[in-house]
Structures are given as structure tokens and as C-alpha cells.
Design an enzyme around this catalytic site. Structure first.
Site, PDB file in Angstrom:
ATOM      1  CG  ASP A 291      44.123  49.114  42.621  1.00  0.00           C
ATOM      2  OD1 ASP A 291      44.499  47.936  42.758  1.00  0.00           O
ATOM      3  OD2 ASP A 291      43.120  49.427  41.972  1.00  0.00           O
ATOM      4  CB  CYS A 344      41.806  43.406  41.022  1.00  0.00           C
ATOM      5  SG  CYS A 344      42.943  43.806  39.671  1.00  0.00           S
TER       6      CYS A 344
END
Length: 410
Positions: A291, A344
Site C-alpha cells: 500500500d 488511495c
């Protein structure tokens, strides 16, 4: 300080820090307030940031010239709070009192009183939603069109619900079960008071942020690396599968939060504070979840300060870092191992283009599309990436914007 003023004053101070000093809300020290007032201050700050441009359009005709930032933030706060349904008399008196506390605004407290008493707070709801800054809006319009971007902005303008990732055996609050398996709460109140918190039955994690770990499909007994792991939601997801999890993050301070969450949930992982660009593991991994650091442009619904802090200048450097991390992570995989890369971000440079570049750099590398509960087939790209947008499931509160891809090493 009089009742009701402390939280509002803290909100004005936070607005001054964001809009005047360019500081992120997450970086600010928590105000010395009771928990209830601290939560109220945070809520008011975020609500003003979500409605700042519409509020300014209503305030502008009442002002002969632009007032100092601190005074303008008091006016914005007063207008937004009244629009949210607070009693005008109490709001106006509190805003006047806040102005009188600061020598820079004390002599204009009469202006605060006159302006706030002379506006119709209901007009705020009639204003168009706040637009994204040009550096972000323009590439999104080019990618998905004006209507889609307007729908994203509409989602960003509303307070987000709270999503929980549940442990099957743990107690949890009542809420709406989302198609992907997350539990959604529209008005959660104090997090630590919710059923199941002390027992470790769940943790806070946006439904979109919970999907990369599902895409990785870690198995019991596998050796799995969670790269750039903090704050730890994905670490706990991986640990709950029974995998042997190593969680690595460059920030030792942020890893302490991961440690606390693991202790609360009774899950286990090896925590390592190190720079992934220099760290070397003592063996290869069956699966890696990366991530990666990114612009966080997909999280504006939960971080409304972001559009006022960033200007897009960091995107190129972040994209280069993401490419380096992908290459290093692939090198740490066992033959046949799998890597899930996620950001994100809403920007193609941090998503779709990263997938194209990775496939070009690594001949033989393959992408895999999986059928996951709650994931529409339309969300998969032609190249095999999964694109999540804030306007998806908008009627249920939307979700964070994410891009993710599952790569298989030959």
C-alpha cells in the site's frame, strides 16, 4: 472558557493552521479539551473545509473587503454551524466571544455580530458543491468526464460514514453490511464506546481500504509481507488469515499504533521499522501487499483539508517512489509469488499508468482479475487493474478512491 466556546475556538485555530500555515489536520496537536468537545471541534473544522467555497460565496456580499484570515474563519464557522441546525443566537454570541479573545480580531467583533445576524444560513444548502482544485480536477475530468467528477465532489461534500472490518468471531455494533463485507455506521459516536471495541471484534477501515488484502488472498501458514504497513488495518486482515505476517513501515511512531491495534485484537505480526528502499528480508515471501505512499487524493471525503494543502507538485516524486517499491517487492517474492500494489489515489500516474509501466519493465509479469463479493466487473480496467472511485455506491455514502493490481511473478 464559557460552555460551547472552547470547541469552536479550537476549530477556528485548526482552520487557521490549515488555511494559513498549510498544515494537515493529522499533524496538529489535539486541543486540551474534554473528549466530547475535542470531537465537536474536529467535526466543525471538517464541515467548514467541506463547505468553504460555498460559505465564502454567501459571506462575500456582506463584506466590503476581505478580512484577516482569522476573522474570516470565525465567520465561516458561524455560518456553517448555523446551517447545520445550531441555534443562531448561541452561535453568534460564541463567534463574537472568540473574536474578542484575540487582539488581532477584537476590534472587529462587531463586524462578526452584524454579518452573522444578517445572513440566511439556509442559503448554504442551495449553493453548488465545492469543486476540487484545478490540479486534481482537470486530470480526473479528462479520465472520467465532468459528470463523474461532479458526483465525486458531491460525495466529498458530505460527512463520510464509518466503516469497520469485522472479525467473524468478534462482537460488533449494529450497522449496514456493505456488499464487500464491511460494516457501515452512519452515526457511530465515540469509537471506543462501541460494542466489540475492547474485545477486539473489529477495527476502523474504509471499505475500499479493506479490499487490497482480500485481493491478495493470504493463506494460513504463508509468509506474507505488509509493506508500508501503518496504520495497520491491512496487517490485521492478513494476520487474521493465519499467515505469518511481517509488517514493515518507515515510521517507528506509526508502527506503535499498529502494535496497539494488534494487542487489542489479539492478532500477531512481526513489526519492523525500516526504509523499504534499503531494507533486505532474511528470506523470500509467498505474497506481498504494498500500500504505497501516494497523494491520498482518493481520501478527501475523510480528509477535507487535503485540497487546501497539496498542489500536485509531489505527484512525480511519489510515482517514482511507487515504481521503485514495486520493483523491490517483486524481487522479494518466491517464484510464482503474488504482489498486490495499491494506492488511495484517483490519479492515473499513481494507478493505471503504474500497472502499464510495471508490465513493461518486467517481461512475463502477469495480472490477475478475481471475482470478489461486492466488486462490479465494470470496476476492472482492461489491463487487469481494479479502480475504485468515491462516486461508486454514492447513495450509500461512497467509498475512498483506490487503485490496486494483483501481479504474479513468473
Amino acid at each position: 472558557m464559557a460552555e460551547g466556546i472552547a470547541a469552536r475556538a479550537a476549530a477556528v485555530a485548526a482552520l487557521n493552521a490549515v488555511l494559513g500555515e498549510g498544515r494537515m489536520l493529522a499533524e496538529l496537536s489535539e486541543p486540551d479539551l474534554a473528549p466530547q468537545d475535542r470531537a465537536r471541534a474536529a467535526r466543525l473544522t471538517e464541515e467548514v473545509l467541506r463547505r468553504l467555497d460555498p460559505a465564502d460565496r454567501i459571506l462575500a456580499p456582506k463584506l466590503r473587503k476581505s478580512p484577516p484570515l482569522a476573522l474570516m474563519n470565525i465567520l465561516r464557522l458561524g455560518l456553517v454551524e448555523m446551517a447545520l441546525g445550531a441555534a443562531p443566537y448561541g452561535v453568534v454570541n460564541a463567534c463574537v466571544a472568540i473574536a474578542q479573545q484575540d487582539r488581532k480580531t477584537r476590534h472587529r467583533s462587531g463586524l462578526v455580530n452584524a454579518v452573522l445576524r444578517g445572513i440566511d444560513p439556509a442559503a448554504l444548502a442551495e449553493q453548488p458543491v465545492q469543486k476540487l482544485p484545478r490540479w486534481l480536477r482537470q486530470p480526473l475530468v479528462q479520465k472520467w468526464g465532468r459528470d463523474a467528477v461532479h458526483q465525486m465532489e458531491t460525495v466529498f461534500a458530505a460527512p463520510p460514514p464509518l466503516d469497520l472490518t469485522l472479525r467473524p468471531e468478534g462482537p460488533h455494533p449494529e450497522g449496514e453490511m456493505m456488499p464487500t463485507g464491511s460494516l457501515r455506521l452512519s452515526d457511530p459516536g465515540r469509537i471506543t464506546a462501541l460494542p466489540g471495541y475492547a474485545e477486539g471484534g473489529w477495527w476502523v477501515q474504509d471499505m475500499a481500504a479493506a479490499i487490497p488484502a482480500r485481493l491478495l488472498q493470504a493463506q494460513a501458514g504463508e509468509r506474507v509481507l505488509d509493506l508500508c504497513a501503518a496504520p495497520g488495518g491491512k496487517t490485521m486482515q492478513l494476520a487474521a488469515t493465519g499467515a505469518e505476517v511481517t509488517a514493515l513501515d518507515i515510521s517507528a511512531a506509526r508502527l506503535r499504533r499498529v502494535e496497539e491495534n494488534l494487542a487489542r485484537t489479539g492478532l500477531q505480526a512481526q513489526l519492523i521499522a525500516a526504509d523499504a528502499l534499503h531494507w533486505e528480508p532474511d528470506g523470500l515471501f509467498d505474497a506481498i501487499l504494498l500500500d504505497a505512499p501516494c497523494s491520498a487524493s482518493g481520501t478527501i471525503r475523510r480528509h477535507p483539508d487535503l485540497p487546501f494543502i497539496k498542489d500536485g507538485s509531489e505527484i512525480r516524486g511519489l510515482a517514482e517512489l511507487q515504481s521503485q517499491l514495486i520493483d523491490r517487492a517483486l524481487y522479494w517474492l518466491k517464484p510464482g509469488g503474488r504482489l498486490v500494489f495499491a494506492t488511495c489515489s484517483l490519479l492515473p500516474e499513481e494507478g493505471e499508468l503504474q500497472l502499464d509501466a510495471a508490465l513493461a519493465r518486467h517481461p512475463g509479469l502477469k495480472t490477475t482479475r478475481l471475482e470478489l463479493d461486492g466488486i462490479s466487473s465494470d470496476w476492472w480496467t482492461e489491463s487487469g487493474g481494479l479502480r475504485l472511485r468515491p462516486d461508486y455506491l454514492a447513495s450509500q455514502g461512497g467509498m475512498d478512491g483506490f487503485f490496486m493490481m494483483r501481479l504474479h511473478r513468473p
